[in-house]
Design a protein around this motif. Structure first.
Motif, short mmCIF file in Angstrom:
data_model
loop_
_atom_site.label_atom_id
_atom_site.label_comp_id
_atom_site.label_asym_id
_atom_site.label_seq_id
_atom_site.Cartn_x
_atom_site.Cartn_y
_atom_site.Cartn_z
N VAL A 192 -36.31 70.94 33.20
CA VAL A 192 -35.93 72.31 33.56
C VAL A 192 -37.07 73.27 33.23
N LEU A 193 -37.67 73.13 32.08
CA LEU A 193 -38.76 74.03 31.66
C LEU A 193 -39.95 73.95 32.60
N ARG A 252 -40.97 76.59 35.16
CA ARG A 252 -41.66 77.83 34.78
C ARG A 252 -43.18 77.70 34.88
N TYR A 259 -46.06 76.97 27.25
CA TYR A 259 -44.92 77.79 27.66
C TYR A 259 -44.63 78.82 26.57
N ASP A 298 -40.27 81.77 28.56
CA ASP A 298 -40.08 80.62 29.45
C ASP A 298 -38.95 79.72 28.93
N LYS A 299 -38.93 79.48 27.63
CA LYS A 299 -37.93 78.60 27.03
C LYS A 299 -36.55 79.23 27.08
N ALA A 330 -35.25 78.80 30.57
CA ALA A 330 -34.78 77.43 30.78
C ALA A 330 -33.41 77.22 30.17
N ASN A 382 -30.68 78.94 32.31
CA ASN A 382 -30.33 78.26 33.55
C ASN A 382 -29.63 76.93 33.31
N ARG A 395 -33.94 73.79 37.23
CA ARG A 395 -35.42 73.85 37.29
C ARG A 395 -35.87 74.81 38.39
N CYS A 427 -35.54 78.41 37.52
CA CYS A 427 -36.56 78.90 36.59
C CYS A 427 -37.77 79.47 37.32
#
Length: 243
Positions: A92-93, A96, A106, A110-111, A114, A117, A146, A149
């Protein structure tokens, strides 16, 4: 205001035209299903929207603050991708990645995105699970998180329910509809699932190397051979079904 505009655009490869004179506009509330037989040009259009190929003529452009690298994309999965050895959070991350720029790592933002979402897709409890250990439906939720993001405005989905069982298909369709209605994110979905297209979308784009139809789903009617009906035929068809 349109966030994506396709104006008389034609696409192809090595000088050979595959898709001709395509015209459509996508607004923030749009849920558009792209339909057509295999080889009709749907994959070519995807590449054009993503900027992977340039129009041979005409233009395709973004608006209302949307950048071409800020389109969330969920492609069809390959067997190699299904066996990808990474955790759910890592997959998922990775959505970004376009936000990194020259940064090597990141950020906290960003985290947080993630995590948000994953919660939206109902997969927070799978955070540390290995992606390849998940069911098909779970994997698609991960890939949808993902894709989210990467965007705040537009998701491009290529056959997102392919290979899923009916229950998982229904769940994913409802999630996509929720993203559109509650998150205000426009949807462009390539599909062969006509019942779902008619149920969930508000616009249809029908391709067959050219544009057979673009407009509201409620106005889209085809005959038994799959041809798009003209206005008179539509009127007769609807009234025949009433009798």
């Amino acid at each position: 205001m349109s966030i994506l505009l396709c104006n008389n655009a034609s696409f192809g490869y090595d000088g050979v035209e595959i898709l001709k004179d395509i015209n459509f506009a996508v607004g923030q509330d749009t849920y558009m299903c792209v339909i057509g037989e295999n080889g009709a040009g749907k994959s070519t259009l995807i590449k054009g929207i993503l900027g992977l190929i340039k129009p041979m003529s005409g233009r395709i452009e973004t608006g209302d603050g949307l950048k071409s690298n800020e389109i969330g994309y969920l492609p069809q999965q390959t067997d190699v991708q299904r066996d990808f050895p990474a955790s759910v959070f890592e997959v998922v991350l990775s959505g970004r990645i376009n936000s990194l720029g020259i940064k090597p790592f990141y950020s906290k933002k960003d985290k947080v995105e993630a995590e948000k979402n994953m919660e939206l897709m109902g997969i927070t409890g799978l955070r540390s699970k290995c992606y390849h250990e998940l069911s098909g439906g779970q994997q698609q939720r991960v890939l949808l998180a993902r894709a989210l993001c990467a965007t705040k405005k537009l998701l491009l989905l290529d056959e997102p329910v392919a290979g899923l069982d009916p229950a998982a298909m229904d769940e994913l369709y409802k999630l996509i509809a929720k993203i559109n209605s509650e998150q205000g994110i426009a949807i462009i979905m390539v599909t062969h699932d006509m019942p779902a297209a008619m149920k969930y979308s508000n616009h249809i784009l029908h391709l067959s190397h050219r544009q057979l139809y673009f407009g509201k789903t409620k106005d889209y009617v085809i005959n038994d051979t799959g041809s798009v009906l003209n206005p008179v035929e539509k009127y007769l068809s609807r009234n025949m079904h009433k009798n």
